[in-house]
Design an enzyme around this catalytic site. Sequence first.
Site, PDB file in Angstrom:
ATOM      1  N   LYS A  55       1.586  -2.523  -5.130  1.00  0.00           N
ATOM      2  CA  LYS A  55       1.036  -1.135  -4.467  1.00  0.00           C
ATOM      3  C   LYS A  55       1.638   0.230  -5.187  1.00  0.00           C
ATOM      4  O   LYS A  55       1.019   1.269  -4.899  1.00  0.00           O
ATOM      5  CB  LYS A  55       1.161  -1.242  -3.050  1.00  0.00           C
ATOM      6  CG  LYS A  55       0.094  -2.053  -2.242  1.00  0.00           C
ATOM      7  CD  LYS A  55      -1.151  -1.474  -2.359  1.00  0.00           C
ATOM      8  CE  LYS A  55      -2.043  -2.249  -1.187  1.00  0.00           C
ATOM      9  NZ  LYS A  55      -3.475  -1.637  -1.228  1.00  0.00           N
ATOM     10  N   SER A 307       1.006 -10.809  -5.265  1.00  0.00           N
ATOM     11  CA  SER A 307       0.814  -9.706  -5.029  1.00  0.00           C
ATOM     12  C   SER A 307       1.902  -8.621  -4.445  1.00  0.00           C
ATOM     13  O   SER A 307       2.173  -7.737  -4.750  1.00  0.00           O
ATOM     14  CB  SER A 307      -0.404  -9.084  -4.459  1.00  0.00           C
ATOM     15  OG  SER A 307      -0.351  -9.819  -3.181  1.00  0.00           O
TER      16      SER A 307
END
Length: 406
Positions: A55, A307
């Site tokens: 992110k 992720s």
Amino acid sequence: MSEQKVTLQMIQEAQERLKGVAQKTGLSYSNSVSDLAGCKVYLKLENLQRTGSFKLRGAYNKVASLTPAEREKGVIAASAGNHAQGVALAASEYGCQSVICMPKHAPLSKIAATKGYGANVVLHGDFFDEAAAKAVELTAEHGYTFVHPFNDPEVIAGQGTIALEIMEQLSDVDAIVAPIGGGGLISGLAVAAKSVNPKIKVIGVQTENMPSMKVSMENGQAIACNGKATLADGIAVKVPGDLTFSICQKYVDEIVTVDESEIASAILILLERGKTVAEGAGAVPVAALMNGKISGIRNKKVAALVSGGNIDVNNMTRVINQGLIRSQRKIFFQTIIPDVPGELVKLLSIIADTSANVLSITHERSQHGISMGTTAVSLELETANEKHVEKLMNVLRDNHYFVMLK
């Protein structure tokens, strides 16, 4: 919005902005996951990125693209945790104020980390969408610049830099598998990958508890999905973005789902065999590959995006237990034995002879429904695998024990 708002050039520009900020994370071949999946699996380790998640890429690219006047007003974001940390770090780098709205049940580790990067955290709602509504309200009230976690061209472009790295690291990659929440990550990956090589398959994975993008794709429009809480809290998004939805419609080849026990097993496999800590959202691509959810990739080279690694350590024991139970390396069962001296020792000796290890035992005479002269015994055992459990159950039944697996 139109998918034309995100281009390969934007992603390449984001890659330049991120130099010296985001790390070029490793792409590591996994023998264990490859054997389970029947293809050649390479783990893209964004769990080792700064802030512990991909992110940072999109958040920093967005904040970097703002005007000085916009940054002066301060930035605000809504997040389950990882986008929060990325925005907070980016804001700190540029010396501007950041406010982050997070769901009330966001992992404590993510809340603490977000505060540690200098953000003011506002807890609101049970899911991301409720926290996002609060962020919109505060934006109108205070004039902050809103940094959307997924439905923003600059954010999507930042996430797309991962695909550029994958293609540099594995030029003949056949498929990229990534988690989907609101769709920002897979949108960026898809635009980048398909623009460079349209033959690369892009596959998204969602949790069965919140399959908003999959449901939307099946219905031809972005719609709300009233799901349930999930281990993959980072992708628990009720409604995908209109921009991300349009990109997924054009570029994403397939979306599959995994259940909670499959996610727990994937976290355990990554931890135990891959020596990799993955949060729930980060483990869903591996969960899909391990459980044969993706078609047409046998013997192909597949990049699976881990992720993020910001799992709440308070949940780790529960997650590991779920994984052990699903793989039948831990079992619970009950049986009835005569209430006379030596019978419990006899039962335990039979169990020991099969090499199962007793973790806990409850011996209860007063349990409802138990006949006079007998007693109920509940056991928690450590076992090797499904075959070991099958052997144990057969031995017990051969010795005339009635066994109920729990």
